[in-house]
Design a protein around this motif. Structure first.
Motif, PDB file in Angstrom:
ATOM      1  N   GLU A  39       2.113   8.681  -6.524  1.00  0.00           N
ATOM      2  CA  GLU A  39       2.486  10.516  -5.907  1.00  0.00           C
ATOM      3  C   GLU A  39       3.601  11.171  -6.623  1.00  0.00           C
ATOM      4  OE1 GLU A  39       3.791  12.846  -2.200  1.00  0.00           O
ATOM      5  OE2 GLU A  39       2.440  11.102  -1.896  1.00  0.00           O
ATOM      6  N   ARG A  40       4.686   9.982  -7.204  1.00  0.00           N
ATOM      7  CA  ARG A  40       5.945  10.336  -7.135  1.00  0.00           C
ATOM      8  C   ARG A  40       7.079   9.899  -8.658  1.00  0.00           C
ATOM      9  NH1 ARG A  40       9.419   9.808  -2.002  1.00  0.00           N
ATOM     10  NH2 ARG A  40      10.742  10.404  -3.133  1.00  0.00           N
ATOM     11  N   GLY A  41       6.138   8.537  -8.890  1.00  0.00           N
ATOM     12  CA  GLY A  41       6.403   8.022  -9.689  1.00  0.00           C
ATOM     13  C   GLY A  41       7.972   7.484  -9.821  1.00  0.00           C
ATOM     14  N   ASP A  42       8.838   7.112 -10.277  1.00  0.00           N
ATOM     15  CA  ASP A  42      10.127   6.230 -10.085  1.00  0.00           C
ATOM     16  C   ASP A  42      10.529   6.765  -9.575  1.00  0.00           C
ATOM     17  OD1 ASP A  42      11.002   4.107 -11.950  1.00  0.00           O
ATOM     18  OD2 ASP A  42      12.027   4.616 -13.168  1.00  0.00           O
ATOM     19  N   GLU A  43      10.964   7.816  -9.458  1.00  0.00           N
ATOM     20  CA  GLU A  43      12.292   7.949  -7.832  1.00  0.00           C
ATOM     21  C   GLU A  43      12.126   7.442  -6.757  1.00  0.00           C
ATOM     22  OE1 GLU A  43      10.971  12.369  -6.233  1.00  0.00           O
ATOM     23  OE2 GLU A  43      11.220  12.797  -7.828  1.00  0.00           O
TER      24      GLU A  43
ATOM     25  N   ALA B 298      11.376  -6.629  -7.551  1.00  0.00           N
ATOM     26  CA  ALA B 298      10.296  -7.824  -6.885  1.00  0.00           C
ATOM     27  C   ALA B 298       9.166  -6.736  -5.857  1.00  0.00           C
ATOM     28  CB  ALA B 298      10.173  -8.477  -6.387  1.00  0.00           C
ATOM     29  N   LEU B 299       9.792  -5.649  -6.049  1.00  0.00           N
ATOM     30  CA  LEU B 299       8.107  -5.069  -5.531  1.00  0.00           C
ATOM     31  C   LEU B 299       7.449  -3.999  -6.604  1.00  0.00           C
ATOM     32  CD1 LEU B 299       7.147  -2.973  -3.025  1.00  0.00           C
ATOM     33  CD2 LEU B 299       8.343  -1.825  -3.375  1.00  0.00           C
ATOM     34  N   VAL B 300       7.814  -4.038  -7.517  1.00  0.00           N
ATOM     35  CA  VAL B 300       7.119  -3.035  -8.599  1.00  0.00           C
ATOM     36  C   VAL B 300       6.408  -4.285  -9.344  1.00  0.00           C
ATOM     37  CG1 VAL B 300       7.044  -1.811 -10.951  1.00  0.00           C
ATOM     38  CG2 VAL B 300       9.056  -1.596  -8.434  1.00  0.00           C
ATOM     39  N   GLU B 301       7.031  -5.083  -9.093  1.00  0.00           N
ATOM     40  CA  GLU B 301       6.175  -6.421  -9.671  1.00  0.00           C
ATOM     41  C   GLU B 301       4.622  -7.277  -9.182  1.00  0.00           C
ATOM     42  OE1 GLU B 301       8.172 -10.185 -11.013  1.00  0.00           O
ATOM     43  OE2 GLU B 301       9.586  -8.990 -12.204  1.00  0.00           O
ATOM     44  N   ALA B 302       5.173  -6.423  -7.556  1.00  0.00           N
ATOM     45  CA  ALA B 302       4.057  -6.942  -7.243  1.00  0.00           C
ATOM     46  C   ALA B 302       2.880  -5.753  -6.489  1.00  0.00           C
ATOM     47  CB  ALA B 302       4.344  -6.870  -5.602  1.00  0.00           C
ATOM     48  N   VAL B 303       3.525  -5.023  -6.822  1.00  0.00           N
ATOM     49  CA  VAL B 303       2.250  -3.544  -7.066  1.00  0.00           C
ATOM     50  C   VAL B 303       1.783  -3.777  -8.311  1.00  0.00           C
ATOM     51  CG1 VAL B 303       2.342  -1.069  -6.967  1.00  0.00           C
ATOM     52  CG2 VAL B 303       3.819  -1.934  -5.397  1.00  0.00           C
ATOM     53  N   THR B 304       2.389  -3.792  -8.988  1.00  0.00           N
ATOM     54  CA  THR B 304       1.714  -4.191 -10.727  1.00  0.00           C
ATOM     55  C   THR B 304       0.472  -4.876 -10.374  1.00  0.00           C
ATOM     56  OG1 THR B 304       4.013  -3.491 -11.722  1.00  0.00           O
ATOM     57  CG2 THR B 304       2.006  -4.253 -13.180  1.00  0.00           C
TER      58      THR B 304
ATOM     59  N   GLU C 280       0.695  -1.146   0.430  1.00  0.00           N
ATOM     60  CA  GLU C 280       0.299   0.034  -0.139  1.00  0.00           C
ATOM     61  C   GLU C 280       0.778   1.163   0.356  1.00  0.00           C
ATOM     62  OE1 GLU C 280      -2.176  -0.583   3.566  1.00  0.00           O
ATOM     63  OE2 GLU C 280      -4.487  -2.274   1.794  1.00  0.00           O
ATOM     64  N   ALA C 281       1.978   1.185   0.849  1.00  0.00           N
ATOM     65  CA  ALA C 281       3.081   2.131   0.660  1.00  0.00           C
ATOM     66  C   ALA C 281       3.495   2.583  -0.502  1.00  0.00           C
ATOM     67  CB  ALA C 281       4.012   2.146   2.256  1.00  0.00           C
ATOM     68  N   ALA C 282       3.923   1.647  -1.048  1.00  0.00           N
ATOM     69  CA  ALA C 282       4.692   1.618  -2.556  1.00  0.00           C
ATOM     70  C   ALA C 282       3.656   2.131  -3.389  1.00  0.00           C
ATOM     71  CB  ALA C 282       5.315   0.331  -2.664  1.00  0.00           C
TER      72      ALA C 282
ATOM     73  N   ARG D 269       9.629   3.711   5.208  1.00  0.00           N
ATOM     74  CA  ARG D 269       9.469   4.388   6.172  1.00  0.00           C
ATOM     75  C   ARG D 269       7.896   4.157   6.167  1.00  0.00           C
ATOM     76  NH1 ARG D 269      14.198   6.225   4.701  1.00  0.00           N
ATOM     77  NH2 ARG D 269      12.738   7.874   3.096  1.00  0.00           N
ATOM     78  N   ALA D 270       7.606   5.040   4.874  1.00  0.00           N
ATOM     79  CA  ALA D 270       5.656   4.832   4.435  1.00  0.00           C
ATOM     80  C   ALA D 270       5.379   4.210   4.957  1.00  0.00           C
ATOM     81  CB  ALA D 270       5.708   5.426   3.260  1.00  0.00           C
ATOM     82  N   ALA D 271       5.592   2.803   4.856  1.00  0.00           N
ATOM     83  CA  ALA D 271       5.312   1.136   5.668  1.00  0.00           C
ATOM     84  C   ALA D 271       4.588   1.480   6.683  1.00  0.00           C
ATOM     85  CB  ALA D 271       5.242   0.589   5.073  1.00  0.00           C
ATOM     86  N   ASP D 272       6.058   2.280   7.509  1.00  0.00           N
ATOM     87  CA  ASP D 272       6.378   2.180   9.524  1.00  0.00           C
ATOM     88  C   ASP D 272       6.895   0.920   9.550  1.00  0.00           C
ATOM     89  OD1 ASP D 272       6.492   3.237  11.607  1.00  0.00           O
ATOM     90  OD2 ASP D 272       4.793   2.570  12.196  1.00  0.00           O
ATOM     91  N   VAL D 273       7.401   0.053   8.913  1.00  0.00           N
ATOM     92  CA  VAL D 273       8.384  -1.434   9.586  1.00  0.00           C
ATOM     93  C   VAL D 273       9.618  -0.595   8.807  1.00  0.00           C
ATOM     94  CG1 VAL D 273       6.590  -2.571   8.080  1.00  0.00           C
ATOM     95  CG2 VAL D 273       8.171  -1.893   6.057  1.00  0.00           C
ATOM     96  N   GLY D 274      10.760  -1.665   9.033  1.00  0.00           N
ATOM     97  CA  GLY D 274      12.289  -2.244   8.868  1.00  0.00           C
ATOM     98  C   GLY D 274      12.167  -2.171   7.467  1.00  0.00           C
ATOM     99  N   ILE D 275      13.806  -0.981   6.928  1.00  0.00           N
ATOM    100  CA  ILE D 275      14.133  -1.165   5.942  1.00  0.00           C
ATOM    101  C   ILE D 275      13.986  -3.083   5.156  1.00  0.00           C
ATOM    102  CG2 ILE D 275      16.604  -1.684   5.903  1.00  0.00           C
ATOM    103  CD1 ILE D 275      14.849  -0.523   2.707  1.00  0.00           C
TER     104      ILE D 275
END
Length: 183
Positions: free
Chosen positions: A26-30, A56-62, A18-20, A38-44
């Motif tokens: 909002e901000r695209g590829d940057e 892998a994150l982009v694939e999951a969001v897609t 959801e955060a991603a 940070r936005a998800a309030d979890v550790g890296i």
């Protein structure tokens, strides 16, 4: 140290997605992985445990985005008895998703070279399109020569217009449906 429960891990995965999605929209590829954490309030580490790299994150969001479109089509478009309304509803939903998530569309296009759905969700969306087109040909709403390729050509055009802010994409839907509908 105890490992998080499966329910906690799944909640964290969903928070990351959801955060991603929100940040990409909002901000695209940057957007970077640390910002997502940070936005998800979890550790890296939590982000990397679920998604070993940015791709892998982009694939999951897609996948999540296309699953949302599929769910909408199945729940709101297929049940409509008026095929034109069903097709218009589907196209409008696609336009709204791209308009609201312009940055996300850019991230998807940069990662995959297009914003077209792929895999099982892509196949399921093609099935929905085929169902709508076949129903429209049968009930006389759509032209006898209308194809699922025609419908998805319109989907692609609506997506491009809405994500790039080109003209009135809602009017485009009305005008093009006139060309797809039986005369």
């Amino acid at each position: 140290m105890s490992r998080p429960s499966r329910a906690d891990a799944e909640r964290n995965r969903l928070r990351v997605l959801e955060a991603a999605e929100a940040l990409f929209a909002e901000r695209g590829d940057e957007v970077q992985m640390a910002e997502v954490a940070r936005a998800a309030d979890v550790g890296i580490g939590t982000v990397y445990r679920h998604f070993p790299n940015r791709q892998a994150l982009v694939e999951a969001v897609t996948e999540r985005r296309f699953t949302q479109i599929l769910t909408y089509a199945e729940q709101h478009c297929l049940p409509r008895t008026d095929t034109r309304e069903a097709v218009a509803g589907f196209l409008t939903h696609v336009g709204e998703m791209h308009e609201q998530g312009r940055g996300l569309s850019g991230v998807i296009e940069a990662a995959f070279g297009s914003t077209a759905p792929r895999g099982a969700v892509g196949d399921a969306l093609m099935d929905v399109g085929e169902t709508l087109v076949a129903r429209g040909r049968t009930d006389g709403t759509l032209r006898a020569d209308a194809t699922v390729a025609d419908l998805y050509m319109l989907v692609g055009a609506v997506a491009a217009l809405s994500r790039n802010g080109i003209g009135d994409w809602r009017r485009f839907i009305d005008v093009t449906l006139d060309g797809l509908c039986a005369r």
